[in-house]
Design an enzyme around this catalytic site. Structure first.
Site, PDB file in Angstrom:
ATOM      1  N   HIS A  83       0.820  -1.220   0.000  1.00 10.62           N
ATOM      2  CA  HIS A  83       0.000   0.000   0.000  1.00 10.62           C
ATOM      3  C   HIS A  83       0.849   1.262   0.000  1.00 10.62           C
ATOM      4  O   HIS A  83       0.346   2.334  -0.330  1.00 10.62           O
ATOM      5  CB  HIS A  83      -1.068  -0.019   1.100  1.00 10.62           C
ATOM      6  CG  HIS A  83      -0.602   0.262   2.496  1.00 10.62           C
ATOM      7  ND1 HIS A  83      -0.326  -0.728   3.408  1.00 10.62           N
ATOM      8  CD2 HIS A  83      -0.410   1.418   3.150  1.00 10.62           C
ATOM      9  CE1 HIS A  83       0.028  -0.183   4.559  1.00 10.62           C
ATOM     10  NE2 HIS A  83      -0.014   1.106   4.431  1.00 10.62           N
ATOM     11  N   ASP A 220       1.152  -7.646   2.235  1.00 16.18           N
ATOM     12  CA  ASP A 220       1.278  -6.216   1.997  1.00 16.18           C
ATOM     13  C   ASP A 220       2.744  -5.772   1.881  1.00 16.18           C
ATOM     14  O   ASP A 220       3.282  -5.126   2.770  1.00 16.18           O
ATOM     15  CB  ASP A 220       0.569  -5.468   3.133  1.00 16.18           C
ATOM     16  CG  ASP A 220       0.235  -4.039   2.755  1.00 16.18           C
ATOM     17  OD1 ASP A 220       0.838  -3.518   1.798  1.00 16.18           O
ATOM     18  OD2 ASP A 220      -0.628  -3.443   3.415  1.00 16.18           O
ATOM     19  N   SER A 640       3.841   2.300   8.284  1.00 18.28           N
ATOM     20  CA  SER A 640       3.653   1.302   7.245  1.00 18.28           C
ATOM     21  C   SER A 640       4.959   1.057   6.509  1.00 18.28           C
ATOM     22  O   SER A 640       5.597   2.002   6.048  1.00 18.28           O
ATOM     23  CB  SER A 640       2.606   1.767   6.239  1.00 18.28           C
ATOM     24  OG  SER A 640       1.347   1.716   6.835  1.00 18.28           O
TER      25      SER A 640
HETATM   26  N1  ARG Z   1      -4.685   0.555   7.104  1.00 21.62           N
HETATM   27  C1  ARG Z   1      -3.389   0.543   6.519  1.00 21.62           C
HETATM   28  C2  ARG Z   1      -2.582   1.725   6.956  1.00 21.62           C
HETATM   29  O1  ARG Z   1      -3.089   2.797   7.142  1.00 21.62           O
HETATM   30  C3  ARG Z   1      -3.464   0.604   5.036  1.00 21.62           C
HETATM   31  C4  ARG Z   1      -3.974  -0.618   4.449  1.00 21.62           C
HETATM   32  C5  ARG Z   1      -4.161  -0.460   2.970  1.00 21.62           C
HETATM   33  N2  ARG Z   1      -5.114  -1.439   2.542  1.00 21.62           N
HETATM   34  C6  ARG Z   1      -6.347  -1.149   2.125  1.00 21.62           C
HETATM   35  N3  ARG Z   1      -7.193  -2.117   1.984  1.00 21.62           N
HETATM   36  N4  ARG Z   1      -6.717   0.074   1.880  1.00 21.62           N
HETATM   37  O2  ARG Z   1      -1.390   1.650   7.080  1.00 21.62           O
END
Ligand code: ARG
Length: 704
Positions: A83, A220, A640
């Site tokens: 992501h 991811d 992330s």
């Molecule tokens: N929630 C994750 C973050 O903010 C991002 C995940 C991205 N995946 C998604 N399905 N939008 O780091």
């Protein structure tokens, strides 16, 4: 029932050991260091961070101003999340080369794809400059004087940094709500190329349905490479650049972990507000989260529909959709968890303690008298403005891309106009954009809490010229505005040529309401700071860590499942486990045949179903390929792509998400429930190796 659960959770958190804290690299106290050691860290402080010798610190990067990454080879190979690489992967995708859908493998260095504007920062050092800065502020300084002295001294300190190496940059950041200041120095590299991406049905498996949730089966990760000039120095993109040789790269471990083994993240947490008052939390819920959730819901409805229409639109809006939906769901999750965990009640309790503590020495603690009353009054007075500010930002600034482009042009420095136009319009479908603009304009007007914030001229015009029909007005606007005709825009050389464009008139009108908000001073910050100071003074034997502010941090913790309160209803069995398996991956796919978030391309389905993964990536204990896992690390957005390291400092995973039960975490850490969700490095390797056969990348790594 809810109260019962909350009570049990509260009891549990007394017994569980807290792994709360985002500790500043280069400023870790002996006390904290001894905690790290007692939990299982075997690296010396110098192996972790040193300005003299290569240390693990040198393998961590800040990516592009929004994510983290970890360097894993002597040739500058870097792992981050899928992501985080999503925007780059999308930029290179076309309906013919659909790297989003099928993934991307660079077969050689020459195939690695450059990314305009993407950069990494290496953290060189951080020094405490609090005394230099605050020592220069006169005792009787007004807020304004204080700020200008702080800025002036900060500038001076930054000028004293040694800039003789290429790409050096520095910044002074406030910590502990401006009670401390640290100077950080970085080296920036601007040639960062895409090397590998898994297919989206691995990298974004579970999509919005699973986002922010556990149990998780999302692979991811994506892979980039940092390039340098021939002397290993930072350089703009050039085909002559060569792979960068870092001071240090992380070794990878396929030996895994177990419940209770040490885990540590290193990365760049963006923003937390852990010392926020109960009034501030209430304000966040009502004037930010509620609004963001509502407006983005409207926008996402339109994008979802567009993206289902064609591959062209699906690719075009993929990245915009993902970033919009991420904090759409977050807003709901944060409010839900704040309610469920009674965070406001806990804060109120702490504030009552502070008030009582002040009363025991009203003279010595005079500066804290009245702080809570002031906060209550100010948030009350500012409520409509704060609400409208979020509404405005979400509806206009982050709404239609064309309208947002116009607002930004009216507002800020412009740069090369044609270049900006090209970048903005590459991913705009005029018809979709028009739908977004119409829906969000009407939504804004119907939700604005006070007349003064309405775009009155525009509304009068719609009434008089278009009989109040917003659809016809917006149709006409998009028919006549040059901004809705990208070909005609190509002839524009100066923004001033557009000042009579109808889109600009509407934007000016809309901008006026923002000015009326921005010219009203916000006053809560100074009282929030006082409250934080008071609480730290009251609990002076407790070691506090500063809120996240996108500087490099370490968080320590353990691999651990979630401590759900006994009897919590509706738990799926795997939620209580610490690690997910290919079986649960396939279950979700098979049980949700109509949900796009769990669809698989046939190649991936076959590969997962067959389950022939290299032996070296299988977990010795479970005999299975480990997918995702949980740790107690304290992370937030920006983290992330952070490496998750074991006690020997070897990479065991990449952090990519938090969990729904504790999405109040940015405002209050919950020891029992808050977890970091990571993708196991062995799944990452298996996908690169077993699925994509990208051996050349595996060979670069040092695998232990
Ligand atoms: N929630 C994750 C973050 O903010 C991002 C995940 C991205 N995946 C998604 N399905 N939008 O780091």
């Amino acid at each position: 029932m809810k109260q019962f659960v909350v009570l049990l959770v509260a009891l549990l958190s007394l017994t569980a050991r807290a792994d709360e804290g985002m500790w500043v690299m280069g400023n870790i106290s002996e006390k904290t260091d001894s905690v790290l050691r007692s939990l299982g860290l075997e690296l010396t402080p110098e192996e972790l961070y040193s300005t003299e010798q290569p240390s693990l610190n040198d393998a961590i990067v800040q990516l592009g101003g929004f994510c983290s990454g970890v360097v894993v080879s002597n040739d500058g190979l870097m792992f981050t999340n899928h992501h985080c690489g999503f925007g780059s992967i999308q930029n290179h995708s076309t309906t013919k080369h659909d790297y989003l859908k099928y993934g991307f493998v660079a077969k050689s260095f020459a195939d690695e794809l450059p990314n305009d504007g993407l950069f990494v920062l290496f953290h060189l050092k951080t020094v405490d400059v609090t005394n230099l800065i605050l020592g220069a502020v006169p005792a009787d300084a007004t807020d304004w004087e204080r700020d200008s002295v702080i800025n002036a001294v900060s500038d001076q300190l930054m000028r004293m940094v040694d800039y003789s190496a290429k790409g050096i940059q520095s910044e002074v950041n406030p910590f502990y709500k401006r009670s401390k200041y640290f100077l950080s120095v970085y080296q920036r590299f601007d040639d960062v190329r895409l090397v590998y991406a898994p297919p989206q049905c691995l990298g974004k498996y579970g999509g919005d349905t699973d986002n922010w949730m556990w149990p998780r089966q999302t692979c991811d990760f994506s892979v980039f490479r940092i390039y340098a000039d021939k002397d290993n120095n930072p350089a703009e993109y050039s085909k002559d650049n060569v792979p960068y040789h870092p001071r240090k790269y992380a070794h990878v471990s396929t030996q895994g972990y177990h419940d209770g083994s040490y885990a540590m993240t290193l990365g760049y947490p963006g923003s937390t507000d852990r010392y926020l008052s109960s009034y501030g939390i209430e304000s966040t819920m009502r004037t930010i989260n509620d609004v963001r959730y509502q407006v983005r819901g409207v926008k996402l409805g339109i994008l979802n529909e567009a993206m289902r229409q064609s591959d062209r639109l699906r690719i075009m809006y993929a990245s915009k959709h993902a970033s919009c939906s991420n904090y759409w769901k977050f807003s709901l999750g944060q409010n839900t968890a704040l309610d469920n965990l009674n965070v406001i009640g806990e804060k109120q309790q702490q504030e009552r303690e502070l008030a009582a503590w002040v009363q025991t020495d009203p003279v010595g603690r005079a500066r804290y008298i009245g702080v809570l009353d002031s906060l209550q009054a100010i948030y009350q007075q500012e409520r409509d403005m704060l609400y409208t500010h979020t509404l405005w930002m979400e509806s206009f600034y982050n709404g239609s891309d064309i309208f947002s482009f116009v607002l930004k042009s009216l507002n800020g420095p412009v740069g090369d106009l044609q270049e900006r136009i090209a970048r903005t319009y590459r991913d705009i479908d005029i018809d979709t954009d028009k739908k977004v603009f119409l829906a969000l304009l009407q939504n804004y007007i119907s939700h604005v809490p006070s007349e003064q914030y309405l775009p009155k001229n525009t509304m009068q015009m719609v009434d008089s010229v278009w009989n109040g029909d917003y659809q016809r007005f917006v149709d006409a606007l998009y028919d006549t505005s040059v901004l809705a005709h990208p070909d005609a825009l190509k002839a524009v050389t100066e923004l001033s040529e557009l000042q009579d464009d109808p889109m600009f008139s509407v934007a000016l009108d809309v901008l006026m309401s923002l000015y009326s908000m921005s010219s009203t001073p916000r006053r809560e910050a100074i009282y929030e700071q006082l409250l934080g100071d008071g609480i730290r003074e009251m609990n002076h034997d407790h070691e506090y860590y500063p809120d996240a502010n996108f500087t490099m941090r370490l968080s320590y913790g353990l691999c651990k499942p979630i401590d759900f309160a006994p009897g919590t209803i509706g738990l799926k069995e795997e939620a209580t486990s610490m690690i997910t398996s290919p079986r649960s991956f396939l279950n979700k796919h098979e049980q949700n045949p109509s949900n796009l978030d769990f669809q698989l391309i046939p190649q991936v389905y076959k590969w997962m179903k067959r389950g022939k993964f290299s032996k070296q990536y299988m977990d010795a204990q479970t005999g299975q390929l480990p997918l995702c896992f949980l740790t107690t690390n304290d992370i937030t957005g920006g983290n992330s792509g952070s490496g998750i390291f074991d006690g020997k400092g070897r990479l065991i995973g990449l952090a990519f998400d938090g969990n729904w039960e504790a999405m109040s975490g940015d405002l209050k850490f919950d020891t029992a429930l808050q977890r970091c969700i990571g993708v196991d490095i062995r799944w990452v390797l298996s996908v690169i190796d077993d699925y994509s056969h990208a051996k050349r990348l595996i060979k670069e790594l040092t695998i232990e």
